[in-house]
Scaffold this motif. Sequence first.
Motif, PDB file in Angstrom:
ATOM      1  N   ARG A  18      41.698  28.365  29.862  1.00  0.00           N
ATOM      2  CA  ARG A  18      42.640  29.148  30.671  1.00  0.00           C
ATOM      3  C   ARG A  18      43.028  30.281  29.987  1.00  0.00           C
ATOM      4  O   ARG A  18      44.061  30.081  29.689  1.00  0.00           O
ATOM      5  N   VAL A  19      42.768  31.377  31.203  1.00  0.00           N
ATOM      6  CA  VAL A  19      43.699  32.859  31.435  1.00  0.00           C
ATOM      7  C   VAL A  19      44.489  33.010  32.243  1.00  0.00           C
ATOM      8  O   VAL A  19      43.775  33.038  33.218  1.00  0.00           O
ATOM      9  N   ASP A  20      45.851  33.304  31.917  1.00  0.00           N
ATOM     10  CA  ASP A  20      46.540  34.014  33.059  1.00  0.00           C
ATOM     11  C   ASP A  20      47.369  35.019  33.036  1.00  0.00           C
ATOM     12  O   ASP A  20      47.754  35.215  31.994  1.00  0.00           O
ATOM     13  N   ILE A  26      40.272  40.541  31.430  1.00  0.00           N
ATOM     14  CA  ILE A  26      39.640  39.559  30.195  1.00  0.00           C
ATOM     15  C   ILE A  26      38.194  39.730  30.455  1.00  0.00           C
ATOM     16  O   ILE A  26      37.702  39.594  31.395  1.00  0.00           O
ATOM     17  N   VAL A  28      34.999  36.909  28.616  1.00  0.00           N
ATOM     18  CA  VAL A  28      34.890  35.285  27.888  1.00  0.00           C
ATOM     19  C   VAL A  28      33.761  35.472  27.649  1.00  0.00           C
ATOM     20  O   VAL A  28      33.103  35.959  28.304  1.00  0.00           O
ATOM     21  N   LEU A  41      39.904  32.288  34.766  1.00  0.00           N
ATOM     22  CA  LEU A  41      40.360  32.749  34.577  1.00  0.00           C
ATOM     23  C   LEU A  41      41.793  33.716  35.164  1.00  0.00           C
ATOM     24  O   LEU A  41      41.303  33.547  36.596  1.00  0.00           O
ATOM     25  N   THR A  43      43.877  37.695  36.308  1.00  0.00           N
ATOM     26  CA  THR A  43      44.542  38.615  36.184  1.00  0.00           C
ATOM     27  C   THR A  43      44.696  39.933  37.648  1.00  0.00           C
ATOM     28  O   THR A  43      44.159  38.587  39.010  1.00  0.00           O
ATOM     29  N   ILE A  48      37.685  41.345  34.859  1.00  0.00           N
ATOM     30  CA  ILE A  48      37.375  39.771  34.526  1.00  0.00           C
ATOM     31  C   ILE A  48      35.752  40.240  33.816  1.00  0.00           C
ATOM     32  O   ILE A  48      35.269  40.052  34.874  1.00  0.00           O
ATOM     33  N   VAL A  50      32.945  37.644  32.112  1.00  0.00           N
ATOM     34  CA  VAL A  50      32.889  36.469  32.017  1.00  0.00           C
ATOM     35  C   VAL A  50      31.216  35.943  31.623  1.00  0.00           C
ATOM     36  O   VAL A  50      30.217  36.056  32.500  1.00  0.00           O
ATOM     37  N   LEU A  99      37.519  32.165  39.024  1.00  0.00           N
ATOM     38  CA  LEU A  99      37.941  33.610  38.383  1.00  0.00           C
ATOM     39  C   LEU A  99      38.842  34.334  39.676  1.00  0.00           C
ATOM     40  O   LEU A  99      38.014  34.606  40.893  1.00  0.00           O
TER      41      LEU A  99
END
Length: 112
Positions: A18-20, A26, A28, A41, A43, A48, A50, A99
């Motif tokens: 989990r990324v905020d 971001i 991954v 995720l 932003t 982003i 992934v 996302l």
Amino acid sequence: MDTSFSGVTLEGIGGRIRVDNQNGAIEVSLKAASPCRDILLKTSFSHISVRVPANAGYKVSAHTSFGHVSTELPITATGTMGGDSLNGTIGDGACALGLNNSNGNIEIGRAP
């Protein structure tokens, strides 16, 4: 993980992700042999990216306000689709892939 003004790059994580983020990219990347795991995720002012295993199962929910969503993996789409949103499944859809972006692109790719 929460951050405000920096990019986040994660590789080979062994659990839920989990990324905020508010103002950074971001990225991954899971290993090709990794089992699925929930990935969430978010932003606001960057992109982003992934990369997930092609043989894993994800329920995909991707949305951006000012950007595009692209994928190199086959996704069975559900609901309304557009360049800025994508909902559907990869494989059996066993794990969540959420996302959310406000001002940037979202890319879903194949894990190396």
